[in-house]
Design a protein around this motif. Structure first.
Motif, PDB file in Angstrom:
ATOM      1  N   GLN A 161       0.858  -1.285   0.138  1.00  0.00           N
ATOM      2  CA  GLN A 161       0.109   0.016   0.156  1.00  0.00           C
ATOM      3  C   GLN A 161       0.965   1.311   0.113  1.00  0.00           C
ATOM      4  OE1 GLN A 161      -2.755  -0.633   3.520  1.00  0.00           O
ATOM      5  NE2 GLN A 161      -4.490  -1.000   2.065  1.00  0.00           N
ATOM      6  N   SER A 162       0.305   2.416  -0.314  1.00  0.00           N
ATOM      7  CA  SER A 162       0.860   3.815  -0.331  1.00  0.00           C
ATOM      8  C   SER A 162       0.333   4.676   0.559  1.00  0.00           C
ATOM      9  CB  SER A 162       1.204   4.303  -1.970  1.00  0.00           C
ATOM     10  OG  SER A 162      -0.197   4.469  -2.319  1.00  0.00           O
ATOM     11  N   THR A 182       0.872   8.972   2.379  1.00  0.00           N
ATOM     12  CA  THR A 182       1.658  10.372   2.554  1.00  0.00           C
ATOM     13  C   THR A 182       1.507  10.456   3.921  1.00  0.00           C
ATOM     14  OG1 THR A 182       1.302  10.853   0.268  1.00  0.00           O
ATOM     15  CG2 THR A 182       2.028  12.253   1.671  1.00  0.00           C
ATOM     16  N   TYR A 207      11.225   5.858  -0.070  1.00  0.00           N
ATOM     17  CA  TYR A 207      10.460   7.184   0.060  1.00  0.00           C
ATOM     18  C   TYR A 207      10.786   8.307  -1.007  1.00  0.00           C
ATOM     19  CZ  TYR A 207      11.082   5.010   4.928  1.00  0.00           C
ATOM     20  OH  TYR A 207      11.124   4.102   5.813  1.00  0.00           O
ATOM     21  N   ARG A 256       6.331  10.393   1.301  1.00  0.00           N
ATOM     22  CA  ARG A 256       5.304   9.467   0.699  1.00  0.00           C
ATOM     23  C   ARG A 256       6.065   8.117   0.699  1.00  0.00           C
ATOM     24  NH1 ARG A 256       0.763   8.714  -1.705  1.00  0.00           N
ATOM     25  NH2 ARG A 256       0.685   7.327  -3.511  1.00  0.00           N
ATOM     26  N   GLU A 313       5.692   4.774  -1.606  1.00  0.00           N
ATOM     27  CA  GLU A 313       4.879   4.357  -2.759  1.00  0.00           C
ATOM     28  C   GLU A 313       4.303   2.935  -2.554  1.00  0.00           C
ATOM     29  OE1 GLU A 313       4.038   6.034  -4.861  1.00  0.00           O
ATOM     30  OE2 GLU A 313       4.986   8.069  -4.946  1.00  0.00           O
ATOM     31  N   SER A 314       5.435   2.145  -1.974  1.00  0.00           N
ATOM     32  CA  SER A 314       4.960   0.438  -1.541  1.00  0.00           C
ATOM     33  C   SER A 314       5.463   0.170  -0.510  1.00  0.00           C
ATOM     34  CB  SER A 314       5.379  -0.317  -2.918  1.00  0.00           C
ATOM     35  OG  SER A 314       5.011  -1.726  -2.858  1.00  0.00           O
TER      36      SER A 314
END
Lengths: 115, 111
Positions: free
Chosen positions: A17-18, A20, A64, A77, A79-80
């Motif tokens: 999942q991502s 922020t 990151y 953030r 991302e994965s």
């Protein structure tokens, strides 16, 4: 008297999942930072931004990304997300003038678990 | 060798005791020095800056020895509320600004 505000305070993610992490400061500081803190490891710098529009990698940037949206805001953030990114994340800011030069002020932290 | 090294502790002391923490740094380009305090599950907060001449703030005294590249923090008359982790922080200016945090020393003050 907010200082450095981070959101969210807690987050649980599944692998892949991502998300922020948001950070904002109201002290008119030029420099902002993202750290992670793991037991026994101390604070490790992920990314920092010396001024609006600039970002630089720190000690542990892999996995990151960051955005310095404006002078006040600096987001991080994932991302994965991976289980190795389970940690406590701190945002900080510092001024570059006067007696408080280079003193970092921290947000309350985000506790992230990646399952 | 770590750039900033601290004894991880924990230090267990009774109320009223005097306790000293040491920190060593490896880079002679280090410019400014601080002690931060971090309570359990909280963010680090500045305790005091460390000046070349040494400085005192109430029960806390910080010393810097540039020749030996170490910093110390002395806490006199320890209180229960002093229980925390104490982080040694060093700022470098080596073309680009860099802040290095020590891993911290845990202190438990007991009644």
């Amino acid at each position: 008297n907010a200082g450095v505000t981070q959101t969210p305070k807690f987050q649980v993610l599944k692998t892949g999942q991502s998300m922020t992490l948001q950070c904002a400061q109201d002290m008119n500081h030029n420099s902002m930072y993202w750290y992670r803190q793991d037991p026994g490891m101390g604070l490790r710098l992920i990314y920092y931004s010396a001024s609006e529009g600039t970002t630089d990698k720190g000690e542990v940037p892999n996995g990151y990304n960051v955005s310095r949206l404006n002078k006040r805001e600096f987001s991080l953030r994932l991302e994965s997300a991976a289980p190795s990114q389970t940690s406590v994340y701190f945002c900080a800011s510092s001024g570059d003038r006067g007696p408080a030069k280079n003193i970092q002020y921290f947000g309350a932290g985000t506790r992230l678990s990646v399952l | 060798r770590k750039e900033v090294e601290q004894d991880p502790g924990p230090f267990n002391v009774p109320e009223g005791a005097t306790v000293a923490f040491n920190c060593t740094y490896s880079n002679s380009a280090s410019q400014s020095f601080f002690w931060y305090r971090q309570d359990c599950r909280k963010e680090p907060k500045l305790l005091m800056s460390v000046y070349s001449s040494g400085n005192e703030d109430g029960r806390f005294t910080a010393q810097l020895n540039r020749a030996s590249q170490y910093i110390s923090l002395l806490i006199r008359d320890s209180k229960l509320s002093d229980s925390a982790t104490y982080l040694c922080v060093v700022n470098l200016n080596t073309g680009g600004f860099k802040t290095i945090f020590g891993a911290g020393t845990r202190l438990f003050v007991k009644a």
